[in-house]
Design a protein around this motif. Sequence first.
Motif, PDB file in Angstrom:
ATOM      1  N   UNK A 105       0.943  -0.960  -0.045  1.00 10.91           N
ATOM      2  CA  UNK A 105       0.230   0.236  -0.165  1.00 10.91           C
ATOM      3  C   UNK A 105       0.392   1.629  -0.451  1.00 10.91           C
ATOM      4  N   UNK A 106       1.709   1.157   0.928  1.00  5.14           N
ATOM      5  CA  UNK A 106       2.779   2.381   0.376  1.00  5.14           C
ATOM      6  C   UNK A 106       3.593   2.725  -0.558  1.00  5.14           C
ATOM      7  N   UNK A 107       4.353   1.291  -0.754  1.00  8.23           N
ATOM      8  CA  UNK A 107       4.257   1.480  -2.459  1.00  8.23           C
ATOM      9  C   UNK A 107       3.526   2.278  -3.346  1.00  8.23           C
ATOM     10  N   UNK A 108       2.226   2.222  -3.370  1.00  9.51           N
ATOM     11  CA  UNK A 108       1.305   2.180  -4.344  1.00  9.51           C
ATOM     12  C   UNK A 108       0.634   4.046  -4.119  1.00  9.51           C
ATOM     13  N   UNK A 109       0.822   4.176  -2.957  1.00 12.63           N
ATOM     14  CA  UNK A 109       0.520   5.467  -3.070  1.00 12.63           C
ATOM     15  C   UNK A 109       1.878   6.870  -3.275  1.00 12.63           C
ATOM     16  N   UNK A 110       3.541   6.250  -2.714  1.00  7.49           N
ATOM     17  CA  UNK A 110       4.576   6.809  -3.129  1.00  7.49           C
ATOM     18  C   UNK A 110       5.107   5.965  -5.128  1.00  7.49           C
ATOM     19  N   UNK A 114      -3.614   5.402  10.634  1.00  7.17           N
ATOM     20  CA  UNK A 114      -3.712   5.104   9.322  1.00  7.17           C
ATOM     21  C   UNK A 114      -2.780   6.218   8.304  1.00  7.17           C
ATOM     22  N   UNK A 115      -3.300   7.835   8.881  1.00  3.30           N
ATOM     23  CA  UNK A 115      -3.065   8.942   8.889  1.00  3.30           C
ATOM     24  C   UNK A 115      -1.284   8.916   9.094  1.00  3.30           C
ATOM     25  N   UNK A 116      -0.855   8.050  10.617  1.00  4.44           N
ATOM     26  CA  UNK A 116       0.707   8.221  10.836  1.00  4.44           C
ATOM     27  C   UNK A 116       1.156   7.332   9.778  1.00  4.44           C
ATOM     28  N   UNK A 117       0.648   6.896   9.273  1.00  2.79           N
ATOM     29  CA  UNK A 117       1.084   5.469   8.410  1.00  2.79           C
ATOM     30  C   UNK A 117       1.184   5.410   6.687  1.00  2.79           C
ATOM     31  N   UNK A 118       0.660   5.907   6.253  1.00  4.01           N
ATOM     32  CA  UNK A 118       0.311   6.435   4.459  1.00  4.01           C
ATOM     33  C   UNK A 118      -0.269   7.524   4.658  1.00  4.01           C
ATOM     34  N   UNK A 119      -0.883   8.201   5.068  1.00  4.20           N
ATOM     35  CA  UNK A 119      -1.482   9.751   4.364  1.00  4.20           C
ATOM     36  C   UNK A 119       0.052  10.384   4.833  1.00  4.20           C
ATOM     37  N   UNK A 120       0.901  10.953   6.395  1.00  8.09           N
ATOM     38  CA  UNK A 120       1.943  11.478   6.338  1.00  8.09           C
ATOM     39  C   UNK A 120       2.434  11.867   5.286  1.00  8.09           C
ATOM     40  N   UNK A 121       3.077  10.225   5.522  1.00 11.56           N
ATOM     41  CA  UNK A 121       4.070  10.365   4.133  1.00 11.56           C
ATOM     42  C   UNK A 121       4.022  10.914   2.603  1.00 11.56           C
ATOM     43  N   UNK A 136       1.418  13.046   2.365  1.00 15.33           N
ATOM     44  CA  UNK A 136       1.407  14.577   2.213  1.00 15.33           C
ATOM     45  C   UNK A 136       3.011  15.340   2.044  1.00 15.33           C
ATOM     46  N   UNK A 137       4.057  14.938   2.937  1.00 15.66           N
ATOM     47  CA  UNK A 137       5.254  15.182   2.161  1.00 15.66           C
ATOM     48  C   UNK A 137       5.795  15.163   1.214  1.00 15.66           C
ATOM     49  N   UNK A 138       5.557  13.994   0.288  1.00 14.53           N
ATOM     50  CA  UNK A 138       5.448  14.025  -0.818  1.00 14.53           C
ATOM     51  C   UNK A 138       5.124  15.276  -1.760  1.00 14.53           C
ATOM     52  N   UNK A 139       3.641  15.012  -2.005  1.00 14.91           N
ATOM     53  CA  UNK A 139       2.842  15.999  -2.151  1.00 14.91           C
ATOM     54  C   UNK A 139       3.172  17.939  -1.951  1.00 14.91           C
ATOM     55  N   UNK A 140       3.740  17.551  -0.984  1.00 12.00           N
ATOM     56  CA  UNK A 140       4.404  18.350  -0.323  1.00 12.00           C
ATOM     57  C   UNK A 140       6.137  19.102  -1.065  1.00 12.00           C
ATOM     58  N   UNK A 141       6.619  17.969  -1.595  1.00 11.94           N
ATOM     59  CA  UNK A 141       7.953  18.760  -2.523  1.00 11.94           C
ATOM     60  C   UNK A 141       8.932  17.912  -1.175  1.00 11.94           C
ATOM     61  N   UNK A 142       8.740  17.426  -0.238  1.00  8.26           N
ATOM     62  CA  UNK A 142       9.886  17.073   0.814  1.00  8.26           C
ATOM     63  C   UNK A 142      10.160  15.960   1.038  1.00  8.26           C
ATOM     64  N   UNK A 143      11.423  15.603   1.624  1.00  8.78           N
ATOM     65  CA  UNK A 143      12.136  14.965   1.173  1.00  8.78           C
ATOM     66  C   UNK A 143      11.199  13.297   2.099  1.00  8.78           C
ATOM     67  N   UNK A 144      11.302  12.276   1.514  1.00  5.87           N
ATOM     68  CA  UNK A 144      10.757  11.419   2.541  1.00  5.87           C
ATOM     69  C   UNK A 144      11.386  10.470   3.067  1.00  5.87           C
ATOM     70  N   UNK A 145      11.765   9.410   4.928  1.00  3.24           N
ATOM     71  CA  UNK A 145      12.244   8.808   4.459  1.00  3.24           C
ATOM     72  C   UNK A 145      11.423   8.293   5.930  1.00  3.24           C
ATOM     73  N   UNK A 146      11.320   7.135   5.849  1.00  2.00           N
ATOM     74  CA  UNK A 146      10.971   6.032   6.525  1.00  2.00           C
ATOM     75  C   UNK A 146      10.897   5.990   7.976  1.00  2.00           C
ATOM     76  N   UNK A 147      10.214   6.462   8.710  1.00  4.40           N
ATOM     77  CA  UNK A 147      10.136   6.776  10.506  1.00  4.40           C
ATOM     78  C   UNK A 147      10.946   5.254  10.485  1.00  4.40           C
ATOM     79  N   UNK A 148      12.088   6.019  11.790  1.00  2.88           N
ATOM     80  CA  UNK A 148      12.744   5.139  12.516  1.00  2.88           C
ATOM     81  C   UNK A 148      12.200   4.319  13.743  1.00  2.88           C
ATOM     82  N   UNK A 149      12.581   3.445  13.479  1.00  8.73           N
ATOM     83  CA  UNK A 149      12.062   1.756  14.582  1.00  8.73           C
ATOM     84  C   UNK A 149      13.105   1.533  15.749  1.00  8.73           C
TER      85      UNK A 149
END
Length: 425
Positions: free
Chosen positions: A24-29, A325-332, A334-347
Amino acid sequence: MPSLQTVISCLSDYDPDALPVAQASRIIGEVVEPVRGTEQLALRAALGRVLAADVVSTLDVPAHDNAAMDGYAFAGSELAAGGEIALAVAGSAFAGGTGCAPIAPGTAARIMTGAIMPAGCDTVIPQEFVQVQGERIRFDAGAVRAGDNRRLRGEDLAVGQPALAAGRILRPADLGLLASLGVAEVKVRRRLRVAFFSTGDELRSIGEPLDPGCVYDSNRYTLHGMLRRLDVDLLDMGVVRDDPEALEAAFRSACENADAVITSGGVSVGEADYTKRIMARLGDVTFWKIAMRPGRPMAFGRIASHGREALLFGLPGNPVAVMVTFYHFVRAALHRQMGAQVRPLPLMRVRSAQPIRKKPGRTEYQRGILAQAADGSWRVSLTGQQGSGVLRSMSEANCFIVLGHEQGMVGAGDEVEVMLFDGLM
C-alpha cells in the motif's frame, strides 16, 4: 502522473481484499507527485517550509582560520620539546578584528574565541591551562596537541559546497546555517492545501446536544492536530451527513479548493456508507482492505470536479484507526506532495514487558509505553485495551509497537520494534 490503475496493473500479486502495508505504501509513493508553485520567503518566515531549490555556499564558513576558545595561539611545533613550554606573549587577537602581526618562533599571542589565527600559529592552549608570569606564559606540553582548538577556514562550509538540498523541511538549525551564508530569502514550495471532514449521521460537533446513539466527533480534532504539525493550509468542512447529495457536494467543494482531501468514516461495508460510491463516481479510486490492525478499511486515489483534481484519503471512522492510517500512510504522502524528502520513520528494537497476541498475515500497530527498567534496559508495555475505538490508548502511549506482517505471538522478554511518538506527533 501515473494513474492508480496503471500502478496497480504492474503488481501481479495485488489483492484489494488483503493488501499488505508495504505494498500500500509503495502504491501511494508511486502515485503521489509534488505540487507545483513556489514562493520567496524571508528567512524568519521559512521555518517548517519545504526548500524548493538547492542552496550552494557562496562563502567559506568560517572565512578564516580562527580560535575555538579563549587562550593563547602559538605554533604547534613548539610542543616537540615536551615538558614545560615557556613562550613570550607578543600580541593579541580579538574577535571581529583583523588579527595581529605574525608570531615568531618562541612566542605566542593572546587570543579570544572567534579571532583570526595569527600567521605562524596553528594551535590554541586554553587559558585555564596556562600560568601567566608577566609577559610570558608557561604550560605543560601534554595539555594540548598541535592543531587543537583551531577552526579551519571553510570547515563548516566551503565556497561551492552544497549547503541544503531541495526538499528539506527547514528546521531552526537550517535557518542559522542560511544566515551564516548571508542568505536573507529562500525559495520554498507553496503550502499544501488540505480539506477534511467527517461523515456520519451519528456525529455531533462540540456544543451540540447528544441525542441517543450519537457521539461527539473527535476525528476532526485529531486530524486538525496532525495536519497542523505538517504546516499545511487547512479547510475544516465539519461533519457531513450520510446523504448522497450532501456528500457529493462536499467532495466537489473539497476537490475544487484543496490539493488533498481527507475523510473519516464511510469506507467500510455498511449499507448507509455512500462515500465509496461517490468517490468512485468522481475519480480514479481503489478501495483497499489493508492487511493491518487497526485501520483495515481505507480508500486512496484521486477525485476531480470542474477541472480540478485532488488526492483522496478515505480513512476509517474509528478514532484510533484514523490516527494509525494517517501516520502510516497519509503523513508520508502529504510530505511527498509538499515536495519534501520522504524517509522511513525510524524503528528501535526493545524487549516486550508482556506477552502480546498477534496473528500472522497482517501488520499491527499496538499502542505502547516505552520506559527504562531498573537495570537500565528499555522495555515496552501495552497501554491496555487496544480496540480501534479506544482513543485513550493513543493519548496514554508514547510509541507504536510495530508487529510485522508475518510475525506471530510475542512472548514476555521477546524483542519487538517500536516507533517513538516524539518527532512524529
